[in-house]
Enzyme design. Structure first.
Site, PDB file in Angstrom:
ATOM      1  N   CYS A 120       0.821  -1.216   0.000  1.00 21.00           N
ATOM      2  CA  CYS A 120       0.000   0.000   0.000  1.00 21.00           C
ATOM      3  C   CYS A 120       0.852   1.262   0.000  1.00 21.00           C
ATOM      4  O   CYS A 120       0.407   2.311  -0.475  1.00 21.00           O
ATOM      5  CB  CYS A 120      -0.985   0.029   1.174  1.00 21.00           C
ATOM      6  N   CYS A 172      13.216  -0.816 -16.907  1.00 24.97           N
ATOM      7  CA  CYS A 172      13.354   0.626 -16.804  1.00 24.97           C
ATOM      8  C   CYS A 172      12.175   1.199 -16.029  1.00 24.97           C
ATOM      9  O   CYS A 172      11.021   1.044 -16.431  1.00 24.97           O
ATOM     10  CB  CYS A 172      13.413   1.229 -18.207  1.00 24.97           C
ATOM     11  N   HIS A 175      -1.321   1.535   7.483  1.00 29.18           N
ATOM     12  CA  HIS A 175      -1.921   1.430   6.164  1.00 29.18           C
ATOM     13  C   HIS A 175      -1.983   2.809   5.529  1.00 29.18           C
ATOM     14  O   HIS A 175      -2.346   3.783   6.183  1.00 29.18           O
ATOM     15  CB  HIS A 175      -3.325   0.837   6.314  1.00 29.18           C
TER      16      HIS A 175
END
Lengths: 94, 483
Positions: free
Chosen positions: B146, B182, B439
């Site tokens: 997250c 990349c 979170h």
């Protein structure tokens, strides 16, 4: 009558060429943004469109313009009017 | 906007359509290249009443007449000549005075260059759905990712960032062209996955970014929670490196973009040539801070250093609004553990230091320092609510580039000469939980002003008031207006 128009055009030209028109216009925009007026109007207009999806531009404008005037903070209005007044006082003979 | 019969009629005839579009495109292109001053002189003055900006001014497609709205001269022009189409001289939109509304067909969005390829474009592309157009796509949590998805959503809803990605700023020059290797390619990819029709394997975008991150830093494989702010710095750093890798073509541009700042060093003025990097992260996020050290007694300035920054980290302890945090950051503070020999006073004094902003970036990222590292070695999280404004004027925290000679008048002078710089809140990242277990959730605004919550794979519309009550950790402000 035509003298009035002539003077107004002269003033208009002066405001444009001196850069004052742009300055005051920017200042007004800035105050309206800071005040949250622009965001509030956007929300109102969107609500209006949502409730009447077929509405035409000119009807919408006629409905929303007075609301815009109502929501306007008197302080901002006076501030800008005073600024314009100050500039005009400098260039107009009484 | 409606479908206009008159427009449809013109477009049914190929030569009429081409003629119409040619005039429309050239009007739009001229308007976009006209200075504000010239607009005031020519495109906003009514041909009839000669008033400036008397309501919106419309330029007639058929004869070039300029009519004002408030004096009804644009409407009168239509009534007397039957020319229904006017172009709004400020935004280039097409208005039909018969339909009384702004009108639209897809071709109006084009430029002559694209028009040539219109057949191919209309076959191979499609108009996005509303969710696609606003990039409302969640990112699945792959463990403890997250911190990644919250930052990615911030970047993907940053209009400047997305615009440059879609313009192919990296894509056009990348020699690697592989989103698995990349980082900048991976970012381009996740943006096209979110906004477009690109057929990819599920979560391909996020997986590629995980891959690129893990290659550089083993900690970023997605198993453990990391700090979102650090991840932002990591990504921007990678993108800068990618730019440097492909940079050779741009050496000319770089020289021209260096900026001169006069600095006062030990009372002598010296020019410091600050090279501004042209890479995407630096052009969007980089600003410069000025640190002025002065004598607390005689106020003589001695050391002035200029440091670049990509985001501002502010202390939150004891503060309840963002302005308080910024004021504390900007306030002149007395340094106690700093030996300072003042040449003017000719003895050792306490020094004062002030931090102010020398150059602002178009996007400003503010980190509220909520993770406090104690001397004992442990960390605590500061959960105090800090109120943040929707519009932020940075004027009082900046200084003008060339400080005038009298240091005691510094603040007064700079307030007069620094312009107003109004920023608009466009995103926040919140952190819920403790230092070790938490979170991240992102809130951002779409182009039409609606706020959405991005909580891993769940995207939800939220009312403005709810967003404002959140405990923000990162704040993203975008420049709105400067005078």
């Amino acid at each position: 009558m035509s003298n009035e128009v002539n003077i107004r055009e002269q003033i208009q030209n002066y405001l444009i060429e001196s850069g004052n028109y742009e300055n005051i216009s920017n200042k007004l925009t800035q105050r309206l943004i800071e005040d949250g007026w622009v965001d509030k109007m956007k929300i109102k207009i969107k609500q209006e469109i949502m409730s009447n999806k077929e509405i035409k531009y000119n009807e919408l404008l006629n409905k929303m313009e007075p609301e815009g005037h109502n929501l306007l903070n008197e302080q901002i209005k006076n501030e800008i009017i005073n600024e314009i007044q100050a500039i005009l006082d400098e260039i107009i003979e009484q | 906007m409606v479908e206009c019969q008159h427009l449809t009629e013109i477009f049914s005839n190929n030569s009429k359509k081409d003629e119409f579009l040619t005039v429309y495109y050239s009007t739009k292109s001229t308007l976009s290249r006209t200075s504000v001053q010239d607009k005031l002189r020519y495109t906003m003055i009514c041909s009839e009443c000669h008033q400036l900006n008397n309501g919106t001014s419309f330029l007639c497609i058929q004869c070039g007449n300029c009519g004002c709205w408030n004096g009804s001269h644009s409407m009168n022009h239509y009534k007397s000549t039957n020319h229904p189409f006017g172009v709004n001289s400020l935004n280039g939109l097409l208005y039909c005075f018969h339909c009384n509304d702004y009108v639209f067909v897809e071709e109006l969005l084009l430029t002559p260059k694209i028009q040539k390829y219109w057949n191919r474009i209309s076959n191979e592309t499609s108009i996005p759905t509303l969710t696609q157009a606003h990039g409302l796509k969640g990112l699945v949590n792959m463990g403890s990712t997250c911190y990644m998805s919250s930052i990615l959503q911030c970047l993907m809803h940053n209009p400047l960032f997305v615009d440059l990605s879609m313009k192919g700023v990296h894509y056009n020059y990348c020699k690697i062209q592989d989103p698995m290797k990349c980082m900048s390619c991976a970012i381009d990819n996740i943006i096209s996955e979110t906004y477009g029709n690109k057929k990819t394997t599920p979560n391909e975008g996020l997986v590629d970014i995980l891959n690129c991150s893990w290659r550089v830093n083993k900690n970023l494989a997605g198993y453990t929670q990391q700090d979102a702010h650090e991840f932002l710095q990591f990504i921007l750093n990678q993108m800068h490196n990618d730019y440097k890798l492909n940079e050779i073509h741009d050496t000319n541009k770089q020289e021209m973009n260096g900026t001169d700042f006069k600095t006062m060093v030990n009372g002598n003025s010296s020019k410091e040539h600050l090279h501004l990097c042209n890479c995407l992260p630096h052009t969007i996020f980089q600003g410069f801070l000025k640190s002025i050290i002065s004598c607390s007694e005689c106020k003589a300035q001695s050391q002035t250093t200029i440091d670049p920054y990509m985001d501002l980290s502010l202390d939150v302890k004891g503060k309840s609004t963002l302005y308080e945090c910024l004021e504390s950051f900007h306030r002149t503070e007395r340094l106690h553990d700093f030996t300072y020999n003042c040449k003017k006073c000719n003895k050792s004094q306490d020094a004062n230091r002030q931090l102010s902003i020398l150059k602002l970036a178009p996007i400003m990222v503010i980190q509220l320092k909520r993770f406090e590292h104690l001397i004992t070695g442990s960390s605590v999280k500061i959960n105090d609510f800090v109120e943040f404004p929707l519009h932020l004027n940075m004027k009082s925290f900046c200084t003008a580039p060339t400080p005038d000679t009298d240091p005691t008048n510094l603040n007064e002078k700079t307030n007069k000469s620094t312009p107003d710089m109004i920023y608009e809140l466009t995103g926040i990242v919140t952190h819920r939980g403790t230092v070790n277990e938490g979170h991240y959730i992102t809130y951002t605004k779409t182009a039409d002003g609606v706020w959405y919550q991005f909580n891993d794979s769940v995207v939800m519309k939220v009312p403005l008031e709810q967003m404002l009550k959140e405990q923000a950790y990162l704040l993203i402000y975008t420049i709105r207006q400067f005078n």
